[in-house]
Write an enzyme that holds these catalytic residues in place. Structure first.
Site, PDB file in Angstrom:
ATOM      1  N   GLU A 107     -37.902   8.894 -15.345  1.00  0.00           N
ATOM      2  CA  GLU A 107     -36.794   9.797 -15.646  1.00  0.00           C
ATOM      3  C   GLU A 107     -37.118  10.706 -16.838  1.00  0.00           C
ATOM      4  OE1 GLU A 107     -33.873  10.468 -14.101  1.00  0.00           O
ATOM      5  OE2 GLU A 107     -34.705   9.243 -12.488  1.00  0.00           O
ATOM      6  N   CYS A 153     -29.383  25.125   3.813  1.00  0.00           N
ATOM      7  CA  CYS A 153     -27.988  24.748   4.085  1.00  0.00           C
ATOM      8  C   CYS A 153     -27.787  24.177   5.482  1.00  0.00           C
ATOM      9  CB  CYS A 153     -27.079  25.961   3.879  1.00  0.00           C
ATOM     10  SG  CYS A 153     -27.067  26.574   2.175  1.00  0.00           S
TER      11      CYS A 153
END
Length: 347
Positions: free
Chosen positions: A38, A200
């Site tokens: 991370e 999309c």
């Protein structure tokens, strides 16, 4: 727009089929591996992080080894990833966890956030992925997904907008499979809901996405207001001793390239008496300004004066031999490699 439950259900169903499940840090979802990944992934793409992560955990397989390591070696293995404060904070946090928490990561959000370099989103990722705790995240990928899903038309870095996004992230985070959900929403932002050309038609959230319905997906999130970045000019003095070695100095622990080994910097070019040779200029950009550097090779028998040698810790660097395990700024490392390849320059 659909409910929070449908949002997470659609996302998890997509993740099970199309998410990333074979990243190096997913083989061991321990707090340590999750934390390292991370921190490395902050403002850095997965493809760039993978080789760094693999080298890093091979050398520092656990918190105890990292805590006992020399900062120079940590910075050396970080060279090229940039944002070196991340590496310094990583080392400092390892020492704190080793000494204050008996080598075990704290298990609360507040305690996790109190550690150097761990903000709310990173703490949430560690707690959800590695510890199974329900904790929302809001990294760059998640901000982009939520800004499009809710058609938020203000810059996500504004305090009020960011607080609204945190509220939405909290509501959307499910009570089960929290680790998978965290990975799923990050994966969606990285692979489909990308900064440019979002896919999309493949997105599992398309039916409820306000930006898609309004034809705004290509225009959101709203970009950060542009600020003209100033350009700073400086000169790098490459002092060369009679053995052909180059003088390096360790930079202060904070600020630009903090703790790394670099070349002496001056506002002015070397005086003509030093017979310095100008090398090709180097350009490097930071988030707040551009840096233009002119390197000057100052050959022997010109030795640096006492003032330069006493300013900071120094060492003589032989570009032709095995490089020492020290952290170097990427532009300086590239320059030294160039010197190594140019016949006659170091003679």
């Amino acid at each position: 727009m659909f409910s929070e439950q449908e949002f997470s259900a659609r996302l998890l169903q997509w993740f099970d089929q199309h998410g990333r499940h074979d990243l190096p840090w997913q083989a061991d979802k321990s707090p340590y591996f999750t934390w390292i990944s991370e921190i490395m992934l902050q403002q850095t793409q997965v493809s760039s992080v993978i080789p760094y992560f693999q080298r890093f955990v091979e050398r520092f397989p656990n918190i105890q080894v990292l805590a006992a390591a020399d900062l120079d070696e940590v910075l050396h293995l970080w060279t090229g990833l940039g944002y070196y404060a991340r590496a310094r904070n990583l080392h400092k946090t390892a020492q704190m966890i080793h000494h204050d928490y008996q080598g075990q990561f704290p298990q609360t959000l507040d305690a996790m956030q109190a550690l150097p370099g761990i903000g709310r989103s990173t703490a949430g990722a560690i707690l959800s992925i590695a510890c199974g705790q329900r904790a929302p995240i809001l990294d760059g990928n998640v901000k982009r997904v939520l800004a499009r899903f809710y058609a938020i038309q203000s810059w996500t870095g504004e305090r009020q907008t960011e607080q609204a996004l945190w509220t939405k992230a909290e509501r959307l985070t499910p009570h089960t499979r929290v680790g998978d959900y965290t990975q799923a929403i990050m994966d969606l932002g990285a692979t489909l809901c990308k900064r440019s050309r979002p896919a999309c038609l493949l997105c599992p959230l398309q039916a409820g996405c306000a930006a898609f319905k309004q034809g705004l997906a290509q225009h959101l999130p709203v970009p950060r207001p542009k600020k003209e970045r100033p350009t700073r000019h400086l000169h790098l003095w490459l002092w060369q001793n009679s053995a052909g070695e180059i003088l390096l100095q360790q930079r202060p622990p904070s600020g630009i390239w903090g703790g790394l080994w670099s070349l002496p910097e001056e506002e002015m070019a070397p005086p003509t008496r030093l017979k310095a040779q100008a090398l090709a200029p180097i350009a490097h950009s930071f988030s707040h300004y551009h840096l233009e550097m002119t390197p000057w090779l100052i050959p022997h028998p010109a030795d640096p004066d006492t003032r330069i040698m006493e300013e900071r810790p120094s060492l003589w660097y032989n570009v032709h031999s095995q490089a020492p395990d020290i952290g170097l700024p990427a532009p300086v490392k590239k320059l030294l490699i160039h010197l190594q390849s140019v016949n006659g320059v170091m003679a």
